[in-house]
Write a protein that holds these residues in place. Structure first.
Motif, mmCIF file in Angstrom:
data_model
loop_
_atom_site.group_PDB
_atom_site.id
_atom_site.type_symbol
_atom_site.label_atom_id
_atom_site.label_comp_id
_atom_site.label_asym_id
_atom_site.label_seq_id
_atom_site.Cartn_x
_atom_site.Cartn_y
_atom_site.Cartn_z
ATOM 1 N N ALA A 68 0.848 -1.197 0.000
ATOM 2 C CA ALA A 68 0.000 0.000 0.000
ATOM 3 C C ALA A 68 0.878 1.239 0.000
ATOM 4 C CB ALA A 68 -0.920 0.003 1.215
ATOM 5 N N ARG A 69 0.301 2.329 -0.385
ATOM 6 C CA ARG A 69 0.945 3.634 -0.287
ATOM 7 C C ARG A 69 0.286 4.400 0.859
ATOM 8 N NH1 ARG A 69 -0.286 5.251 -6.345
ATOM 9 N NH2 ARG A 69 -2.251 4.403 -5.539
ATOM 10 N N THR A 70 1.019 5.257 1.481
ATOM 11 C CA THR A 70 0.467 6.029 2.587
ATOM 12 C C THR A 70 -0.759 6.819 2.123
ATOM 13 O OG1 THR A 70 2.641 6.243 3.623
ATOM 14 C CG2 THR A 70 0.940 7.817 4.296
ATOM 15 N N ALA A 119 -3.903 -3.196 10.601
ATOM 16 C CA ALA A 119 -2.870 -2.529 11.416
ATOM 17 C C ALA A 119 -1.917 -1.683 10.579
ATOM 18 C CB ALA A 119 -2.081 -3.579 12.195
ATOM 19 N N HIS A 120 -1.093 -0.866 11.311
ATOM 20 C CA HIS A 120 -0.058 0.005 10.753
ATOM 21 C C HIS A 120 -0.641 1.157 9.929
ATOM 22 C CE1 HIS A 120 2.732 -2.922 12.248
ATOM 23 N NE2 HIS A 120 2.345 -3.861 11.380
ATOM 24 N N ASN A 121 -1.852 1.573 10.247
ATOM 25 C CA ASN A 121 -2.492 2.656 9.489
ATOM 26 C C ASN A 121 -1.891 4.022 9.847
ATOM 27 O OD1 ASN A 121 -4.758 0.971 8.273
ATOM 28 N ND2 ASN A 121 -5.083 0.622 10.454
ATOM 29 N N ILE A 154 -12.305 2.150 6.314
ATOM 30 C CA ILE A 154 -12.227 2.196 7.768
ATOM 31 C C ILE A 154 -10.957 2.895 8.255
ATOM 32 C CG2 ILE A 154 -13.675 0.178 8.178
ATOM 33 C CD1 ILE A 154 -11.165 -1.520 8.360
ATOM 34 N N ALA A 155 -9.973 3.094 7.367
ATOM 35 C CA ALA A 155 -8.707 3.737 7.770
ATOM 36 C C ALA A 155 -7.940 4.156 6.520
ATOM 37 C CB ALA A 155 -7.869 2.785 8.617
ATOM 38 N N LYS A 156 -6.799 4.831 6.772
ATOM 39 C CA LYS A 156 -5.866 5.177 5.700
ATOM 40 C C LYS A 156 -4.557 4.419 5.948
ATOM 41 C CE LYS A 156 -8.404 8.400 3.685
ATOM 42 N NZ LYS A 156 -8.948 8.221 2.299
ATOM 43 N N ALA A 157 -4.052 3.793 4.891
ATOM 44 C CA ALA A 157 -2.836 2.981 5.030
ATOM 45 C C ALA A 157 -1.648 3.840 5.447
ATOM 46 C CB ALA A 157 -2.543 2.268 3.716
ATOM 47 N N GLY A 158 -0.690 3.185 6.121
ATOM 48 C CA GLY A 158 0.500 3.907 6.546
ATOM 49 C C GLY A 158 1.577 2.957 7.049
ATOM 50 N N SER A 159 2.423 3.434 7.968
ATOM 51 C CA SER A 159 3.545 2.641 8.464
ATOM 52 C C SER A 159 3.740 2.873 9.961
ATOM 53 C CB SER A 159 4.818 2.992 7.688
ATOM 54 O OG SER A 159 5.899 2.178 8.076
ATOM 55 N N SER A 160 2.635 2.993 10.703
ATOM 56 C CA SER A 160 2.738 3.221 12.143
ATOM 57 C C SER A 160 3.084 1.920 12.859
ATOM 58 C CB SER A 160 1.412 3.786 12.683
ATOM 59 O OG SER A 160 0.356 2.863 12.476
ATOM 60 N N GLY A 161 3.623 2.024 14.074
ATOM 61 C CA GLY A 161 3.962 0.844 14.838
ATOM 62 C C GLY A 161 5.245 0.201 14.362
ATOM 63 N N ARG A 162 5.342 -1.083 14.564
ATOM 64 C CA ARG A 162 6.551 -1.833 14.198
ATOM 65 C C ARG A 162 6.470 -2.186 12.708
ATOM 66 N NH1 ARG A 162 8.749 -7.247 14.940
ATOM 67 N NH2 ARG A 162 10.840 -7.127 15.875
ATOM 68 N N PRO A 210 5.154 1.600 4.352
ATOM 69 C CA PRO A 210 3.701 1.597 4.209
ATOM 70 C C PRO A 210 3.185 0.223 3.740
ATOM 71 C CG PRO A 210 4.651 3.541 3.174
ATOM 72 C CD PRO A 210 5.794 2.619 3.497
ATOM 73 N N HIS A 211 2.198 -0.298 4.430
ATOM 74 C CA HIS A 211 1.516 -1.534 4.033
ATOM 75 C C HIS A 211 0.303 -1.718 4.942
ATOM 76 C CE1 HIS A 211 3.807 -3.016 7.489
ATOM 77 N NE2 HIS A 211 2.997 -4.079 7.511
ATOM 78 N N VAL A 212 -0.505 -2.714 4.629
ATOM 79 C CA VAL A 212 -1.659 -3.063 5.470
ATOM 80 C C VAL A 212 -1.437 -4.460 6.027
ATOM 81 C CG1 VAL A 212 -4.142 -3.485 5.561
ATOM 82 C CG2 VAL A 212 -3.252 -1.617 4.161
ATOM 83 N N HIS A 213 -1.387 -4.554 7.352
ATOM 84 C CA HIS A 213 -1.301 -5.855 8.022
ATOM 85 C C HIS A 213 -2.734 -6.300 8.331
ATOM 86 C CE1 HIS A 213 0.154 -9.025 10.721
ATOM 87 N NE2 HIS A 213 -0.840 -8.647 11.533
#
Length: 303
Positions: free
Chosen positions: A205-207, A245-247, A264-272, A276-279
């Motif tokens: 995914a892209r942010t 996760a990681h939104n 339900i959210a916007k993709a991103g790279s938060s957390g571990r 950018p991706h969707v877990h």
């Protein structure tokens, strides 16, 4: 005045004139002859007038009967046209319902084509049909339409319930037009090397890309979890819970109803995360399972 009355009065007058002519004939034969000729002409003219009046009256009566018959026939035609319109409307409703059921049931193109007439045939001879037979045929056709409509309505209800059941099961990717970058199960840990258990699958995914709910449900968690970053969890009410996760941003709050395919959210790279991706995780009755088996599930509501 009737024809019989005219004839009776004419006959009485004629007898009177003939009596007078007889008495005069003895005295003046020429005058008596002239009188008889005049009387004959008058009597013939009177009889002709009476006969013509009788014919005219009979023609007028027949014309009135014809006009009444024509009005009766027109009323019957109007009634048949009204019933035909009702049957046509019912046929249109059944066609629309059939087309909707064809789409819901995911039938192959051309298997049921409601725009093409059915092929029919038969050997002769033929005969004229009576109005009574037309009424019977229309009543029979209307009863068949009603029975078919009731059956199709029940079928539609069953298919719709089946749709709801299927659409409450994870059956699509959480991000459109993407691909899997990391599968479910054990893998090399991207941070410390070594072997680690991956509880879901990752999608490229892209942010800022929309993250989509994979089924109908209610948001049961929307916040931050250790290692997962910004997380949304959706409870689908049938033992299934999905986690995203990681939104970069969350667009739904706890308690909100979401539909399959809804953001339900916007993709991103938060957390571990390394980028950018969707877990995506699927939990079944409190146990994490491989989401891949749900990605090929076909739901009639898709598309």
């Amino acid at each position: 005045m009737t024809y019989q009355t005219i004839v009776t009065k004419s006959r009485a007058g004629l007898e009177n004139i003939l009596g007078q002519a007889g008495s005069h004939g003895q005295r003046r034969p020429g005058a008596a002859l002239a009188l008889l000729l005049g009387v004959g002409f008058s009597a013939g003219a009177a009889a002709g007038i009476g006969y013509t009046a009788s014919l005219r009256a009979e023609v007028n009566q027949q014309q009135a009967q014809i006009e009444e018959t024509r009005r009766d026939a027109q009323r019957e035609i109007n009634a048949l046209a009204a019933r035909l319109g009702e049957l046509q409307a019912e046929a249109n409703r059944l066609n629309a319902l059939g087309e909707r059921l064809t789409r819901i049931g995911q039938l192959q193109d051309g298997e049921f084509d409601f725009d093409k007439p059915l092929g029919v045939g038969g050997a002769g001879p033929t005969r004229d049909i009576s109005k009574g037979e037309i009424d019977e045929d229309m009543a029979s056709l209307q009863a068949k339409f009603q029975a078919s409509g009731e059956q199709l309505t029940v079928l539609e209800s069953l298919l719709f319930n089946r749709q709801l059941d299927l659409n409450a099961v994870p059956s699509r990717a959480p991000i459109a037009g993407s691909y899997i970058t990391s599968g479910f199960g054990f893998r090399s840990d991207p941070f410390g090397g070594g072997r680690a258990s991956h509880k879901g699958i990752d999608f490229h995914a892209r942010t800022g890309d929309p993250v989509l709910s994979v089924a109908d449900g209610v948001v049961s968690f929307s916040g931050t979890r250790s290692g997962y970053g910004h997380v949304v969890e959706v409870d689908h009410g049938n033992g299934y819970v999905t986690r995203y996760a990681h939104n970069s941003r969350l667009t739904r709050r706890v308690g909100e109803l979401v539909r399959a395919g809804g953001e339900i959210a916007k993709a991103g790279s938060s957390g571990r995360s390394t980028g950018p991706h969707v877990h995506f995780e699927v939990w079944e009755n409190g146990r994490v399972v491989n989401p891949r088996k749900f990605l090929n599930e076909a739901s009639p509501l898709q598309g």
